[in-house]
Design a protein around this motif. Structure first.
Motif, mmCIF file in Angstrom:
data_model
loop_
_atom_site.group_PDB
_atom_site.id
_atom_site.type_symbol
_atom_site.label_atom_id
_atom_site.label_comp_id
_atom_site.label_asym_id
_atom_site.label_seq_id
_atom_site.Cartn_x
_atom_site.Cartn_y
_atom_site.Cartn_z
ATOM 1 N N GLY A 1 33.927 42.058 37.134
ATOM 2 C CA GLY A 1 32.994 42.355 38.220
ATOM 3 C C GLY A 1 33.300 41.558 39.468
ATOM 4 N N VAL A 2 33.639 40.261 39.293
ATOM 5 C CA VAL A 2 33.981 39.426 40.447
ATOM 6 C C VAL A 2 35.266 39.924 41.096
ATOM 7 N N TYR A 3 36.261 40.234 40.281
ATOM 8 C CA TYR A 3 37.534 40.719 40.827
ATOM 9 C C TYR A 3 37.344 42.034 41.590
ATOM 10 N N SER A 4 36.560 42.954 41.018
ATOM 11 C CA SER A 4 36.367 44.255 41.666
ATOM 12 C C SER A 4 35.659 44.119 43.007
ATOM 13 N N ALA A 5 34.753 43.124 43.097
ATOM 14 C CA ALA A 5 34.038 42.934 44.364
ATOM 15 C C ALA A 5 34.922 42.256 45.402
ATOM 16 N N VAL A 6 35.649 41.218 44.982
ATOM 17 C CA VAL A 6 36.492 40.482 45.922
ATOM 18 C C VAL A 6 37.688 41.326 46.358
ATOM 19 N N ARG A 7 38.256 42.111 45.419
ATOM 20 C CA ARG A 7 39.405 42.981 45.722
ATOM 21 C C ARG A 7 38.948 44.438 45.829
ATOM 22 N N ARG A 8 37.931 44.666 46.593
ATOM 23 C CA ARG A 8 37.358 46.001 46.703
ATOM 24 C C ARG A 8 38.395 47.009 47.196
ATOM 25 N N TYR A 9 38.358 48.189 46.556
ATOM 26 C CA TYR A 9 39.229 49.320 46.902
ATOM 27 C C TYR A 9 40.705 49.040 46.625
ATOM 28 N N SER A 10 40.994 48.036 45.836
ATOM 29 C CA SER A 10 42.376 47.800 45.424
ATOM 30 C C SER A 10 42.697 48.663 44.204
ATOM 31 N N VAL A 11 43.976 48.635 43.804
ATOM 32 C CA VAL A 11 44.371 49.400 42.620
ATOM 33 C C VAL A 11 43.613 48.901 41.386
ATOM 34 N N GLY A 12 43.482 47.576 41.272
ATOM 35 C CA GLY A 12 42.751 47.012 40.140
ATOM 36 C C GLY A 12 41.294 47.429 40.141
ATOM 37 N N ASP A 13 40.675 47.475 41.321
ATOM 38 C CA ASP A 13 39.278 47.884 41.412
ATOM 39 C C ASP A 13 39.115 49.325 40.960
ATOM 40 N N TYR A 14 39.980 50.208 41.419
ATOM 41 C CA TYR A 14 39.900 51.614 41.002
ATOM 42 C C TYR A 14 40.155 51.756 39.501
ATOM 43 N N THR A 15 41.098 50.958 38.977
ATOM 44 C CA THR A 15 41.398 51.034 37.537
ATOM 45 C C THR A 15 40.198 50.600 36.705
ATOM 46 N N PHE A 16 39.600 49.463 37.074
ATOM 47 C CA PHE A 16 38.443 48.980 36.323
ATOM 48 C C PHE A 16 37.236 49.906 36.498
ATOM 49 N N PHE B 1 37.404 53.184 36.847
ATOM 50 C CA PHE B 1 37.670 54.318 35.947
ATOM 51 C C PHE B 1 37.381 53.942 34.500
ATOM 52 N N LEU B 2 37.859 52.763 34.082
ATOM 53 C CA LEU B 2 37.611 52.324 32.705
ATOM 54 C C LEU B 2 36.119 52.088 32.455
ATOM 55 N N GLY B 3 35.414 51.609 33.490
ATOM 56 C CA GLY B 3 33.981 51.397 33.342
ATOM 57 C C GLY B 3 33.224 52.696 33.136
ATOM 58 N N PHE B 4 33.557 53.720 33.931
ATOM 59 C CA PHE B 4 32.909 55.022 33.752
ATOM 60 C C PHE B 4 33.278 55.621 32.393
ATOM 61 N N LEU B 5 34.512 55.362 31.947
ATOM 62 C CA LEU B 5 34.933 55.852 30.633
ATOM 63 C C LEU B 5 34.119 55.162 29.537
ATOM 64 N N THR C 1 29.098 46.159 28.677
ATOM 65 C CA THR C 1 30.142 45.622 29.544
ATOM 66 C C THR C 1 30.357 46.518 30.757
ATOM 67 N N ALA C 2 30.465 47.820 30.514
ATOM 68 C CA ALA C 2 30.670 48.760 31.622
ATOM 69 C C ALA C 2 29.500 48.717 32.601
ATOM 70 N N GLN C 3 28.276 48.609 32.089
ATOM 71 C CA GLN C 3 27.107 48.549 32.966
ATOM 72 C C GLN C 3 27.102 47.275 33.800
ATOM 73 N N LEU C 4 27.355 46.126 33.151
ATOM 74 C CA LEU C 4 27.296 44.851 33.866
ATOM 75 C C LEU C 4 28.431 44.701 34.872
ATOM 76 N N VAL C 5 29.575 45.306 34.605
ATOM 77 C CA VAL C 5 30.673 45.280 35.591
ATOM 78 C C VAL C 5 30.225 45.953 36.881
#
Length: 328
Positions: free
Chosen positions: A123-138, A140-144, A206-210
């Motif tokens: 969650g911290v990484y996705s917020a700090v690196r918003r719209y990065s490849v890692g953010d989009y990957t996580f 997608f995995l979160g919605f999955l 985990t997906a919800q809290l992310v």
């Protein structure tokens, strides 16, 4: 602080009593009782003394008494530390629950540790690196993770375990330790089997809290105090970890109150699929058999766990966020 804890404990006791009343009434709602179920079983088996046996059971367990008499008899025993007798198992409820409650708590704690250990850094990484490849990957995995039911994930992992790794991934113990007394070897075997149920039960949380952590941290990063901290020359990593992350942790703390009972009661299908000797399948069986003392004791314990978890959640929130502390 002490007065606040005292008020919460008093409200918690009232909540537990209300849960006991509602649980007892709901369990009594289906037509018939345990004796009726046993009568049908004996009649199907052709037992000529089925009616006499059913009447004997009603008299022995007090099922022929009014519902309020049954409730006060049961709750009086609970207050004295006696959870009553299980009709279906013909044993004290405390003995039936026994190790199952301990194993349920172990699985719950393992699932919560997995949830926090994975959701917080992602969650911290996705917020700090918003719209990065890692953010989009996580994302997608979160919605999955939100879309796949826990029991289906359990079936997939069990199949992969058998087909790919040729490993027995069901249950919490190896066959030689299932009925063995507790020892260091059995505890170690339990730890080795905990990963799969922890992953399966913790995946949805985990997906919800992310997503919650990402959204809250993005909101905090726009606050004036963050801009001020950056203007003072504070390094980005230290600034993020010291201020906005701590405030954004509130959802993690507030989730303690429902994670414990949710993992126990919401994992009945997963426990059946994975052959977990936990309280969930026992609750399902007790409801099907109309074993009201066993079902009532389990529901009451879930209520107690919710109250305790909520109190711990409030105390952690007060420690994390000074604004909540002063508001009290």
């Amino acid at each position: 602080m002490l007065s606040y804890i005292g008020r919460r404990l008093a409200l918690g006791l009232f909540t537990v009593w209300a849960v006991s009343v509602l649980a007892f009434l709901i369990i009594q709602l289906p037509p018939g009782d345990f004796a009726t179920t046993r009568l049908a079983e004996l009649a199907a088996a052709g037992n000529p003394s089925a009616v006499y046996e059913a009447e004997r059971l009603r008299a022995e367990y007090g099922l022929d008494q009014p519902i309020f008499v049954q409730y006060f008899t049961w709750i009086g025993q609970v207050i004295q530390g006696n959870l009553g007798m299980s009709f279906d198992w013909n044993r004290p409820v405390a003995d039936v629950i026994g190790d199952r409650l301990l194993l349920s708590m172990v699985v719950s704690v393992a699932a919560i540790i997995f949830t926090w250990a994975v959701a917080l850094p992602i969650g911290v990484y996705s917020a700090v690196r918003r719209y990065s490849v890692g953010d989009y990957t996580f994302t997608f995995l979160g919605f999955l993770g939100l879309a796949i039911p826990n029991f289906l994930l359990a079936l997939i992992l069990m199949y992969l375990g058998f087909a790919v790794f040729d490993a027995n991934v069901g249950g919490l113990f190896s066959p030689e330790y299932e009925s063995a007394p507790w020892s260091f070897a059995k505890a170690w075997d339990l730890l080795k089997h905990l990963l799969l149920p922890a992953v399966v039960l913790g995946m949805t949380g985990t997906a919800q809290l992310v997503r919650i952590m990402r959204a809250n941290l993005l909101d905090e990063l726009k606050k004036p105090y963050v801009i001020t901290a950056r203007a003072k020359g504070l390094s980005e990593r230290r600034m993020v970890a010291k201020y906005p992350v701590r405030v954004a942790l509130n959802p993690f703390a507030s989730s303690i109150g429902f994670l414990f009972p949710q993992v126990v009661s919401g994992a009945i299908v997963v426990s059946i699929v994975l052959s977990l000797p936990t309280v969930g399948p026992l609750l399902l069986r007790s409801l099907q058999a109309q074993d009201m003392f066993l079902a009532g004791a389990i529901v009451l314990l879930l209520g107690v766990m919710t109250v305790i978890g909520t109190l711990i959640s409030d105390l952690v929130l007060m420690w994390l966020d000074p604004r909540i502390r002063h508001a009290r």
